[in-house]
Design a protein around this motif. Structure first.
Motif, mmCIF file in Angstrom:
data_model
loop_
_atom_site.group_PDB
_atom_site.id
_atom_site.type_symbol
_atom_site.label_atom_id
_atom_site.label_comp_id
_atom_site.label_asym_id
_atom_site.label_seq_id
_atom_site.Cartn_x
_atom_site.Cartn_y
_atom_site.Cartn_z
ATOM 1 N N PHE A 80 0.765 -1.130 -0.153
ATOM 2 C CA PHE A 80 0.056 -0.121 -0.157
ATOM 3 C C PHE A 80 0.906 1.147 0.033
ATOM 4 N N ASN A 81 2.158 1.112 0.614
ATOM 5 C CA ASN A 81 3.100 2.259 0.593
ATOM 6 C C ASN A 81 3.449 2.670 -0.873
ATOM 7 N N ASN A 82 3.474 1.615 -1.691
ATOM 8 C CA ASN A 82 4.213 1.813 -2.736
ATOM 9 C C ASN A 82 3.141 1.765 -3.970
ATOM 10 N N ASN A 83 1.904 1.659 -3.709
ATOM 11 C CA ASN A 83 0.822 1.428 -4.688
ATOM 12 C C ASN A 83 -0.337 2.570 -4.340
ATOM 13 N N LEU A 84 -1.097 2.723 -5.378
ATOM 14 C CA LEU A 84 -2.406 3.564 -5.138
ATOM 15 C C LEU A 84 -1.950 4.902 -4.858
ATOM 16 N N ASN A 85 -0.781 5.449 -5.187
ATOM 17 C CA ASN A 85 -0.394 6.821 -5.073
ATOM 18 C C ASN A 85 -1.074 7.695 -6.529
ATOM 19 N N PRO A 92 -5.176 6.782 -12.476
ATOM 20 C CA PRO A 92 -5.460 7.543 -13.632
ATOM 21 C C PRO A 92 -6.805 7.915 -13.663
ATOM 22 N N GLY A 93 -7.146 9.052 -14.234
ATOM 23 C CA GLY A 93 -8.548 9.419 -14.426
ATOM 24 C C GLY A 93 -9.060 10.409 -13.253
ATOM 25 N N PHE A 94 -8.942 9.357 -12.046
ATOM 26 C CA PHE A 94 -9.488 10.025 -10.867
ATOM 27 C C PHE A 94 -8.482 11.190 -10.133
ATOM 28 N N ASP A 95 -7.088 10.972 -10.325
ATOM 29 C CA ASP A 95 -6.445 11.949 -9.951
ATOM 30 C C ASP A 95 -6.318 13.132 -10.887
ATOM 31 N N GLU A 96 -6.693 13.063 -11.966
ATOM 32 C CA GLU A 96 -6.619 14.411 -12.930
ATOM 33 C C GLU A 96 -7.986 15.097 -12.530
ATOM 34 N N PHE A 153 -7.478 8.249 -2.795
ATOM 35 C CA PHE A 153 -5.995 8.024 -2.159
ATOM 36 C C PHE A 153 -5.013 9.058 -2.546
ATOM 37 N N TYR A 154 -3.847 9.258 -2.160
ATOM 38 C CA TYR A 154 -2.929 10.227 -2.637
ATOM 39 C C TYR A 154 -1.491 10.137 -2.070
ATOM 40 N N ARG A 155 -0.552 10.387 -2.840
ATOM 41 C CA ARG A 155 0.888 9.956 -2.612
ATOM 42 C C ARG A 155 1.259 10.696 -1.064
ATOM 43 N N GLY A 156 1.828 9.743 -0.252
ATOM 44 C CA GLY A 156 2.052 10.072 0.937
ATOM 45 C C GLY A 156 1.149 9.641 1.972
#
Length: 553
Positions: free
Chosen positions: A119-124, A127-131, A137-140
Motif C-alpha cells: 500500500f505504501n508503494n501503490n495507489l499513489n 489515472p482519471g481520478f487524480d486528474e 488516495f494520494y501520494r504520501g
C-alpha cells in the motif's frame, strides 16, 4: 355462517415490533461503526500518523463507491430484483467484510507487513481520478489509512444498501398500521448509535492504560456481526409471513433512466435535493471532527486515574442514564395523560442534567459530544406530528438552516473565547450541541415527507434514489475538505510536527477549527437561501409543501 379470519404475523403487534427491533438494532450497529474513529481522531494521529488530510480522506471514502461507481443505484436494483430478505443479509455481509478490512488496517499486525509495503508503494496515482481531483488516495497517505479507506468503501456500500432495505422492510410490516411511529422509532434508535460510539470508542482504545485504536474498531466489527444475525432472524420471520399470506415479496418499482427526465425537470425536486446535500454535509462530516474540535477548544484537566470518574464503571452508568433520557423523552410523545407526559419529560430533563454533569466530571470531549442526539430523539416525533397535521415543512427547513448557521458560528467564534474557562466552555458546548441535534431533526420531519409532493407517485422510488446519490456526493466531499482545510489553515502546526518540535499528541489537540466551521456555516447560509426560494416556488406553483400531510375531509 361466519367467515373465519386468518391472522398473520403482521397482525401480531408483538411480532411486527420484534421485526422493527431487529431492523432498528442492525442500523444502530451500523451507525456506531460509521463514526467509530471520530472520537479518537487524536489517537489516530498520535499512534498511526494520520494527519487531518489522511483522516478526512479516509472518512470521505465511505461514500466513494456509492457516488462514483453508482453502487447506490445498483443497490436499489438488487433490492428490486432479489427482494428485502436477500438484500438485508447481503448488506449485513458487505458491511461486515468492509469493517473487518478496516479493523485489520489499524492493527499492529498490519504495521511492518508485506501488505503495508504494498500500500505504501501503490495507489499513489489512479489515472482519471487524480486528474479529476476525486481520488480516494494520494501520494504520501499512510498505508494504514489507504487500506482502511478500502474497507470503509466496502462498508459504505453495505450501509447504504441496509438503509434502503430497512425502510422497505418497515413499510412491508407496518403498512396500514403504526408506520409513522415505527419509522420514528427506528430513526431514534439508530441515532443513539452516535452517542454510543462517542462514549465507548475511546474507552476501548484506552482500555487497561495501553492505547490500541484497533480495539475500538473491533468493538464495531463485533456489533456488525450481531447486526448480521439480526438480519438472519428477520429473514426467517419475513419468509414465514410470506408463507402465511401467499404473497410474493413487495418490491419497489425499478430505477429507470427514463424517469430521470421527469424528475430533473422539477425545480421543486432540485431545491429539495440541494437542501438535502447542503444540510447533511454540514452535519455528518462535522460529526467526524466534532470531538477533536472540542479537544482543541475546551480546557480539560487530567482526571486522577484512581478516582471514580476515571473508571469504566462510570461509563456504563452514564450510558444507562443516556438511555433513560432517550426513552423518557421519546415515550412522553405518546403518553395518554398529561400527568404521565409531563412526568416523563421531567424525568428526561433531570436525567439529561445528570448526564451532562457526568460528562463534565469525566473531562473528556467525547462524552460532551455524546449529548448530540438526545434532544433530537425527544422532539423528532413532535416535529413529524406537527408536519402531518399542521404543515409548514418549508418553513421548518428555513428554521433548521438558521439554527445550523448559529451553531457552527458559535463553535467557530464563541467557544474559543471561553478557552481557560472550564465550566463556561463546557456549558456553551453542551447547549450548542443540543441545539444542533435539534436542528437536525427538522430535516427528516420536513424534507423527506415533501418529496412525494414534488414528483409523480410512480417515480417516487427513483426520486429518492437520486436524492440519496446527490446526498452521498456531499458526504464524500466534505470530510475530505475539512481535513485539507485544517492542514492548510494550520501551517505552523503542520511544520512543527514535521520538524519534530511538537509531539503528535500535542499537535492532535492544537488545531484552529475556525476556517472549517465557517465553511460549514456557509453551507447553512446556502441552505437558508434555498429554503426561501423553495417557499417562493411552493407559493407560486402550489406544490403544497406548507400544507399538512394529513388532509381533513
Amino acid at each position: 355462517m361466519t367467515e373465519k379470519i386468518q391472522l398473520t404475523l403482521r397482525d401480531s403487534k408483538a411480532a411486527r415490533w420484534t421485526v422493527l427491533l431487529l431492523l432498528a438494532f442492525a442500523m444502530f450497529c451500523s451507525y456506531i461503526f460509521m463514526d467509530i474513529l471520530s472520537p479518537i481522531k487524536d489517537l489516530m494521529q498520535s499512534t498511526r500518523g494520520w494527519d487531518s488530510t489522511a483522516f478526512g480522506t479516509m472518512q470521505g471514502s465511505e461514500t466513494f463507491l456509492n457516488v462514483f461507481v453508482f453502487f447506490l443505484i445498483f443497490a436499489g436494483i438488487i433490492l428490486d430484483k432479489m427482494g428485502v430478505r436477500f438484500t438485508a443479509i447481503l448488506s449485513g455481509v458487505v458491511m461486515l467484510v468492509g469493517a473487518s478490512l478496516n479493523w485489520y488496517a489499524v492493527t499492529t499486525a498490519f504495521q511492518g507487513s508485506a501488505l503495508e509495503a504494498w500500500f505504501n508503494n501503490n495507489l499513489n496515482y489512479i489515472p482519471g481520478f487524480d486528474e479529476l481531483g476525486i481520488s480516494p488516495f494520494y501520494r504520501g497517505m499512510p498505508a494504514s489509512a489507504k487500506f482502511a479507506a478500502v474497507g470503509f468503501m466496502i462498508f459504505g456500500c453495505g450501509v447504504e444498501m441496509a438503509g434502503i432495505t430497512v425502510s422497505r422492510g418497515i413499510v412491508k410490516w407496518f403498512k396500514g398500521r403504526e408506520m409513522a411511529l415505527a419509522m420514528g422509532s427506528e430513526m431514534a434508535l439508530a441515532r443513539l448509535g452516535v452517542a454510543t460510539c462517542m462514549i465507548f470508542s475511546p474507552v476501548f482504545a484506552k482500555l487497561g492504560g495501553h492505547i490500541d485504536v484497533s480495539r475500538s474498531v473491533a468493538f464495531g466489527v463485533i456489533l456488525l456481526l450481531i447486526a448480521l444475525i439480526m438480519f438472519i432472524v428477520y429473514f426467517f420471520m419475513d419468509k414465514k409471513l410470506d408463507a402465511q399470506t401467499g404473497e410474493a415479496e413487495e418490491k419497489d418499482d425499478p430505477f429507470k433512466i427514463s424517469d430521470l427526465g421527469k424528475i430533473l425537470s422539477s425545480s421543486g425536486f432540485w431545491l429539495v435535493a440541494l437542501l438535502c446535500v447542503l444540510y447533511y454535509s454540514a452535519i455528518f462530516p462535522f460529526q467526524k471532527y466534532a470531538v477533536n474540535m472540542l479537544q482543541c477548544n475546551l480546557t480539560f484537566t487530567t482526571v486522577d486515574p484512581d478516582s471514580f470518574w476515571a473508571t469504566n464503571t462510570v461509563t456504563v452508568i452514564q450510558y444507562c442514564i443516556m438511555l433513560v433520557v432517550a426513552a423518557a423523552a421519546f415515550a412522553s410523545n405518546f403518553s395518554q395523560t398529561k400527568n404521565m407526559k409531563y412526568g416523563l419529560l421531567a424525568l428526561a430533563v433531570v436525567a439529561l442534567v445528570v448526564f451532562c454533569y457526568m460528562g463534565y466530571m469525566r473531562q473528556s470531549a467525547e462524552t460532551v459530544f455524546a449529548v448530540f442526539p438526545l434532544l433530537a430523539v425527544g422532539i423528532t416525533p413532535i416535529l413529524g406530528n406537527y408536519v402531518d397535521h399542521k404543515g409548514k415543512a418549508a418553513s421548518m427547513l428555513v428554521i433548521g438552516s438558521v439554527l445550523l448557521i448559529l451553531c457552527h458560528l458559535t463553535f467557530a467564534f464563541v467557544l474559543p473565547a471561553f478557552e481557560g474557562n472550564a465550566v463556561g466552555g463546557v456549558i456553551v458546548a453542551y447547549l450548542t450541541i443540543l441545539v444542533l441535534g435539534a436542528s437536525f431533526s427538522l430535516v427528516p420531519a420536513s424534507l423527506w415527507p415533501s418529496v412525494p409532493k414534488l414528483v409523480d407517485a410512480k417515480i417516487i422510488g427513483s426520486a429518492y434514489a437520486l436524492i440519496f446519490w446527490i446526498q452521498n456526493i456531499g458526504l464524500w466531499l466534505f470530510p475530505l475538505l475539512i481535513g485539507k482545510v485544517l492542514d492548510k489553515t494550520n501551517p505552523q502546526l503542520v511544520a512543527q510536527l514535521r520538524e519534530g518540535t511538537i509531539t503528535p499528541e500535542e499537535a492532535a489537540i492544537s488545531y484552529n477549527y475556525t476556517a472549517p466551521l465557517v465553511m460549514l456555516a456557509c453551507l447553512g447560509v446556502a441552505a437558508l437561501i434555498l429554503g426561501f426560494v423553495l417557499k417562493v416556488v411552493d407559493k407560486k406553483k402550489g406544490l403544497g409543501l406548507e400544507l399538512p400531510n394529513i388532509q381533513k375531509d
